[in-house]
Design an enzyme around this catalytic site. Structure first.
Site, short mmCIF file in Angstrom:
data_model
loop_
_atom_site.label_atom_id
_atom_site.label_comp_id
_atom_site.label_asym_id
_atom_site.label_seq_id
_atom_site.Cartn_x
_atom_site.Cartn_y
_atom_site.Cartn_z
N LYS A 137 0.86 -1.18 0.00
CA LYS A 137 0.00 0.00 0.00
C LYS A 137 0.90 1.23 0.00
O LYS A 137 1.66 1.46 0.94
CB LYS A 137 -0.92 0.02 1.21
CG LYS A 137 -1.86 1.23 1.19
CD LYS A 137 -2.49 1.50 2.54
CE LYS A 137 -3.17 2.86 2.49
NZ LYS A 137 -3.50 3.37 3.83
N GLY A 159 -10.89 8.52 6.84
CA GLY A 159 -12.00 9.42 7.10
C GLY A 159 -13.27 8.80 7.62
O GLY A 159 -14.18 9.49 8.05
N ASN A 172 -8.74 2.17 10.21
CA ASN A 172 -7.96 1.86 11.40
C ASN A 172 -8.48 2.64 12.60
O ASN A 172 -9.00 2.08 13.56
CB ASN A 172 -6.48 2.14 11.15
CG ASN A 172 -5.58 1.69 12.29
OD1 ASN A 172 -4.37 1.86 12.24
ND2 ASN A 172 -6.10 1.08 13.35
#
Length: 264
Positions: free
Chosen positions: A106, A194, A215
């Site tokens: 990522k 978000g 997370n």
């Protein structure tokens, strides 16, 4: 870690996953809570910040791999904390070395410490280098549809636009940009950053996103394990609603009962 292809699988880099909820491993109070939350979320892909989490860099410290073994989970090393393309590429190469040639990564290259918005110029530069180096890149980016398509064209295996700033919990701030990205994509679109609560995750899935990564929304909750369970259900409900097809919005009422046979 991966499963035989179900009828509605999330497919990333040729691998099939039943879960569309991807989870992070930071901010939990300890490794045991990390494990319990991951299990409650039914996540199959978990992100690991190579700069912050031990996956073998320190043989004398507890390792995340002790509670989230690679045989069971797809580990997604990320470049959290990187502010230049060079630093991000270096971090990905370290992760590949630590994980015995693991190419799925990522990519995130941040612009500043206040907003944690992606630096799109550095992100594009790093993505090009990593793809050329054989990495399978899932990339964190802004909700700019043009940039998202450019990252797809470079060869990224998934594009991960933010819903709002990292850790903000604001939910989706520009669903129209997300819809534009989704409608033009040929790779999975996974909302990253978000999300604050279950309804945010459900909305992302109802829009047609292929998955959601989170997370802070879980680790920062009063009860992370319970929130992980709530997020799993929200993802599943949102996906089913998307597949079912919502009714169109109308300005006026539409009776749910037929008028045929009305007395009088």
């Amino acid at each position: 870690m991966t499963n035989p292809a179900p009828s509605d699988a999330l497919v990333i880099a040729g691998k099939h996953y039943r879960s569309r909820l991807l989870t992070g491993t930071g901010k939990f109070k300890d490794l045991d809570e990390t494990r319990l939350a991951t299990e409650a979320a039914a996540a199959e892909i978990v992100t690991v910040a190579i700069r912050r989490v031990n996956i073998g860099q320190d043989p004398n410290a507890p390792s995340l791999l002790d509670v989230l073994p690679p045989e069971r989970y797809t580990l997604l090393p990320n470049t959290a904390g990187c502010y230049t393309a060079e630093d991000a590429v270096r971090t990905c190469r370290l992760a590949r070395e630590l994980l015995d040639g693991h190419n799925l990564t990522k990519l995130e290259v941040l612009g500043d410490e206040k907003t944690l918005y992606p630096d799109v110029v550095q992100t594009l530069k790093a993505a090009e280098q990593l793809v050329a180096d054989g990495f399978e890149v899932m990339v964190y980016t802004s909700d700019d549809p043009i940039l998202a398509k450019r990252l797809e064209d470079i060869g990224c295996v998934a594009v991960m636009p933010l819903a709002a700033p990292i850790g903000s919990g604001l939910g989706i701030q520009n669903k129209y940009n997300l819809l534009e990205i989704i409608e033009n994509a040929k790779v999975p679109i996974i909302v990253d950053a978000g999300v604050g609560t279950a309804s945010d995750a459900a909305i992302a899935m109802e829009l047609g996103c292929d998955g959601v990564l989170m997370n802070t929304a879980i680790a920062g909750a009063r009860d992370p394990i319970l929130m992980a369970s709530a997020m799993r259900k929200a993802i599943e409900a949102g996906r089913e609603a998307f597949l079912a097809g919502r009714i169109p919005r109308k300005r006026y009422a539409s009776a749910s009962s037929p008028v045929d046979g009305v007395i009088g």
